[in-house]
Every structure is written in structure tokens, then in C-alpha cells.
Design an enzyme around this catalytic site. Structure first.
Site, short mmCIF file in Angstrom:
data_model
loop_
_atom_site.label_atom_id
_atom_site.label_comp_id
_atom_site.label_asym_id
_atom_site.label_seq_id
_atom_site.Cartn_x
_atom_site.Cartn_y
_atom_site.Cartn_z
N ASP A 179 -6.27 10.76 21.60
CA ASP A 179 -5.50 11.94 22.01
C ASP A 179 -6.41 12.78 22.90
O ASP A 179 -6.90 13.85 22.50
CB ASP A 179 -5.05 12.72 20.77
CG ASP A 179 -4.17 11.88 19.86
OD1 ASP A 179 -3.00 11.67 20.21
OD2 ASP A 179 -4.66 11.43 18.81
N HIS B 70 -9.05 6.27 11.79
CA HIS B 70 -9.46 7.44 11.01
C HIS B 70 -10.77 7.17 10.26
O HIS B 70 -11.64 8.04 10.17
CB HIS B 70 -8.38 7.81 10.00
CG HIS B 70 -7.09 8.26 10.61
ND1 HIS B 70 -5.97 7.47 10.60
CD2 HIS B 70 -6.75 9.41 11.23
CE1 HIS B 70 -4.98 8.13 11.20
NE2 HIS B 70 -5.43 9.30 11.59
#
Length: 283
Positions: free
Chosen positions: A155, A41
Site C-alpha cells: 500500500d 503480515h
């Protein structure tokens, strides 16, 4: 000393904060997250800071993308450490709505994506997932109205779905993919990695090693079907319960039969114990 970011928890508060950030016509980047932040992140935030003058990070564990049998209730929530990480990176604003703010009483509109969302990969095993993702991301993009939004490539099918949705709905935002951040042994960083037992954690990098070996074989001209079948055997032999291990077109996620079919991506999803891991690499 780290500067504390603004924190908004209601839509009016979000818009007031954004008005302050957009003074002097600043560009705004949004990094959508579900919290439990790790170095992956942080890499998204750093890319956002390079691409825009103001950075907004959303933290919202979206119930709309969890099936009743999945881990919504136990999903890691680490608010204090998340805020500390974001402050250290100089994030300007954290958007932290609750479920009633995102889905108030009477909420009745949901997005049903097609295209990459129906590629028979994640959607085969989590048929609810991309509708939930598309709906919440559309809301986040319309609430924040950023110039660009940063999503991780881990993802990958989600990245393709969100990119298509933003384009199809004329949302006026550029979706930017950021490379997957890995542990030293190749395991893709994920908030769910904390679920792995010590023994499972030692096995987990097999997915990355198998993808790398399969990509090498494909680039060398080996038969696609034979290469992917060999990869399946390696993953299963390591103790995984495999959902899929496939090579697809990197843009459309359509099935391919040779290296000549276009830019390719290998995608995998498999379980170790109770933990489901997904990953992908370019060929």
C-alpha cells in the site's frame, strides 16, 4: 510452546499493558493491521522484532476507510488464527479495540491529509480512503506511542501518507516501510486475494509481470509514455478493468516524464471480477 500475547480491548487496559512492556525502558514497535493475517503480515512482525524489544500488533477493521459500497461487512475476520500466528511469532501485545472504543459517541475529529494523499491515484477512486486511514493511524500511534511503526510497501501511497502525517504532526514515531511479500508467481499477498476465483487467481500475476517488464524498459531508456501505454495494453488484454497504471516519483508521488526525474515507482490498481488488486514496484 508459543507464549500467548497479552490482549487489550480498552484504552486503559492498553496503557496498563504498555506500562508493563516499557519496564526497563524497552523499545516498542507497532504493526497496525486489519486482521486476516497472512505471511505478508508475519514479515512485518518479524521486521518489528528485529528493530524493537517489544512488539504490539493492532487488529481493527476500520469502518472509517470503507465506502458504503465497499466490503466492510464481508472483510475477512479470522481472529483465532490471527492470535495463533502472532503467538507463534512471539508478539507481546495485541490491541483489539471495537468501533465504539475507537469512535465513541460524540467523536468529531478527523484528519484530512493532503500531499501524497491527493496524488490522483487511490484518492481518485476512493476519495474517502486516506482521511479514514490517517485518522485511525493517528489514533493508534497516540494510543500506543511506539518508537516505530511498521507498514507494508504494497500500500505504497498509504505508506507515503502515513509517513508524512507522523512527521507533520510531530508524533515522535519513525515509520518504517517493509518490502512487499509475494506468492511464488509474483502476486502480492493480500487479505483480499481470497476473493479471487481459481480462474482469476491464475490471471492475477499479470500485474506483477507487467510492472517488471515496464520497469525493465524504463531502465533501458525507453520512452516513459510509450512504456506505460504498453503496460496498460497488457493488463487490459489479460481481462483486468484498470483503474491506473502509472510511474511516479517514489517520494512525492508527483508525475514524471523521464528516469532523470528522481527515484521512480510504478503503481497499479485493477479489478478482476469483484476483486480490486493494488501493487507497486521500484524502477
Amino acid at each position: 510452546m508459543s507464549r500467548s500475547p497479552m490482549i487489550a480491548r480498552t484504552v486503559p487496559a492498553l496503557h496498563r499493558a504498555l506500562d508493563r512492556l516499557r519496564a526497563r525502558k524497552a523499545t516498542v514497535a507497532l504493526v497496525p493491521t486489519m486482521g486476516a493475517l497472512h505471511d505478508g503480515h508475519v514479515s512485518l512482525v518479524r521486521l518489528a522484532k528485529r528493530r524493537a524489544s517489544r512488539v504490539v500488533v493492532s487488529i481493527f477493521v476500520n469502518p472509517g476507510q470503507f465506502a458504503p459500497t465497499e466490503d466492510f461487512g464481508s472483510y475477512p475476520r479470522t481472529w483465532k488464527s490471527d492470535v495463533a500466528k502472532l503467538a507463534a511469532e512471539g508478539v507481546d501485545l495485541i490491541w483489539n479495540p471495537d468501533a465504539r472504543t475507537m469512535y465513541p459517541d460524540g467523536f468529531a475529529t478527523r484528519i484530512a491529509p493532503e500531499g501524497a494523499a491527493t496524488a490522483n491515484l487511490e484518492d481518485r477512486f476512493r476519495p474517502h480512503f486516506f482521511g479514514g486511514v490517517a485518522t485511525v493511524v493517528a489514533k493508534l500511534l497516540t494510543q500506543v506511542r511506539p518508537n516505530l511503526a511498521i507498514f507494508g510497501e504494497k500500500d505504497f501511497q498509504q505508506l507515503r501518507v502515513v509517513t508524512q502525517m507522523a512527521r507533520d504532526l510531530d508524533l515522535g514515531v519513525r515509520v518504517v516501510g517493509s518490502r512487499t511479500v509475494r506468492e511464488r508467481d509474483g502476486l502480492a499477498m493480500s487479505s483480499r486475494n481470497v476473493y479471487l476465483s481459481p480462474e482469476e487467481r491464475l490471471k492475477a500475476p499479470v500485474l506483477y509481470r507487467t510492472m517488471k517488464e515496464s520497469a525493465r524498459r524504463l531502465r533501458a531508456g525507453d520512452d516513459v509514455a510509450a512504456t506505460m501505454a504498453g503496460g496498460v495494453q497488457m493488463i487490459v488484454a489479460a481481462g483486468f478493468v484498470l483503474d491506473y497504471f502509472e510511474v511516479r516519483h517514489a517520494e512525492t508521488l508527483a508525475k514524471v516524464s523521464s528516469l532523470k526525474d528522481g527515484p521512480l515507482r510504478i503503481l497499479v490498481a485493477a479489478r478482476l471480477g469483484t476483486t480490486r488488486l493494488i501493487d507497486n514496484i521500484a524502477v
